[in-house]
Design an enzyme around this catalytic site. Structure first.
Site, mmCIF file in Angstrom:
data_model
loop_
_atom_site.group_PDB
_atom_site.id
_atom_site.type_symbol
_atom_site.label_atom_id
_atom_site.label_comp_id
_atom_site.label_asym_id
_atom_site.label_seq_id
_atom_site.Cartn_x
_atom_site.Cartn_y
_atom_site.Cartn_z
ATOM 1 N N ARG A 97 0.947 -1.068 -0.148
ATOM 2 C CA ARG A 97 0.004 0.239 0.008
ATOM 3 C C ARG A 97 1.044 1.298 -0.055
ATOM 4 N NH1 ARG A 97 -1.083 3.878 4.664
ATOM 5 N NH2 ARG A 97 -2.634 5.017 3.679
ATOM 6 N N ASP A 154 -3.249 4.786 -2.885
ATOM 7 C CA ASP A 154 -4.603 5.236 -2.271
ATOM 8 C C ASP A 154 -4.954 6.163 -3.202
ATOM 9 O OD1 ASP A 154 -4.629 3.818 0.094
ATOM 10 O OD2 ASP A 154 -4.441 5.518 1.249
#
Length: 230
Positions: A97, A154
Site C-alpha cells: 500500500r 491510495d
C-alpha cells in the site's frame, strides 16, 4: 515459457512508525497469518501476530527501522512453532500500500526503478507516508530476491475525477509548480466497497451511482457515477 502460478501473496503496509503485514493463500482464498509491528524506532515496540483461526499473541520488540520490522515479521512467518510457511521462498508476490501516486498512477503497478523514483517524487505530497512506503518496498526487495513487488496507490482510484472537480479555486501556479489539487485518498477502501456493493446489489459496477464513506482513523467520502469517481 511457463509462468509460475501466484499463490502466496504477502501484503505490506508501511506506516510512519508501524508495519502491518498479511499473508494470503490465493488457491484457498484464505488469510494465513497477519501482524503489526508498532512504535518502530523505539526500544519498546510491540509485535502483534495471529495465525488464521488462532488467538493473537504480542511481544515487546526493538525494531530500529522498517527493514528490521520486516525481518521480525518474516521470522514469525517461517517459525517452526508459530509460522505458516517452511521457507520465505514460498512467497510468490508482494503487494504494498502506497499513499500517494500523484498524477502518475491510476492503477497498481509492478515496482521498477522508475516506479520507485516516482514514489520518491511524490514525497512532498505525502511526507509522512511515501518515504516509509518506499522503505518497505526496498526492504522487501532485499529479503525476497526476484519476487515481484506491486505498488497499490491510495490515490489511484480517484484519478477519474475530471479537471473541474479536482482543481481548487486558486491561482494556476499552485497547480503548475506545487501540484496542489484534489487527489482523493483511501482509494483501496473505496474501490473495495464499490465492488462489494455491486456484488451485493447484483448489478454491474459501471451501472451504479454511489456515495461511499470511509470511516476509520482517517475519513473520506467519494461520489461515483457509473462506478467511477467524478
Amino acid at each position: 515459457m511457463s509462468t509460475k502460478a501466484i499463490d502466496r501473496i504477502l501484503v505490506i503496509n508501511s506506516g510512519s512508525s508501524s508495519l502491518k503485514f498479511m499473508l494470503f493463500c490465493m488457491s484457498s482464498e484464505t488469510m494465513m497469518a497477519k501482524g503489526l509491528v508498532e512504535r518502530i524506532g523505539t526500544p519498546n515496540g510491540n509485535l502483534a501476530y495471529q495465525r488464521d483461526g488462532e488467538p493473537k499473541t504480542e511481544q515487546t520488540v526493538h525494531a530500529e527501522n522498517h527493514g528490521k520490522a520486516l525481518a521480525l515479521a518474516c521470522r514469525l512467518l517461517v517459525s517452526p512453532e508459530h509460522g505458516v510457511m517452511q521457507s520465505l521462498a514460498e512467497v510468490d508476490a508482494i503487494g504494498h500500500r502506497v499513499l500517494h501516486g500523484g498524477e502518475a498512477f491510476s492503477d497498481p503497478v509492478v515496482v521498477t526503478e522508475d516506479v520507485k523514483e516516482a514514489i520518491k517524487q511524490c514525497a512532498d505530497l505525502g511526507p509522512l507516508h511515501n518515504p516509509v512506503n518506499l522503505e518497505g518496498i526496498v526492504a522487501c526487495e532485499t529479503v525476497f530476491a526476484n519476487v515481484p513487488n506491486v505498488a497499490v496507490f491510495d490515490t489511484a482510484f480517484h484519478q477519474t475525477m475530471p479537471k473541474h472537480a479536482y482543481m481548487y479555486a486558486l491561482p494556476q501556479k499552485f497547480y503548475d509548480e506545487y501540484h496542489i489539487r484534489k487527489y482523493g485518498f483511501h482509494g483501496t477502501s473505496h474501490k473495495y466497497v464499490a465492488q462489494a456493493a455491486a456484488l451485493y446489489l447484483g448489478k454491474p459496477l459501471d451501472s451504479l451511482n454511489l456515495i461511499i464513506c470511509h470511516l476509520g482513523n482517517g475519513s473520506s467520502i467519494a461520489a461515483l457515477s457509473g462506478g467511477r469517481v467524478f
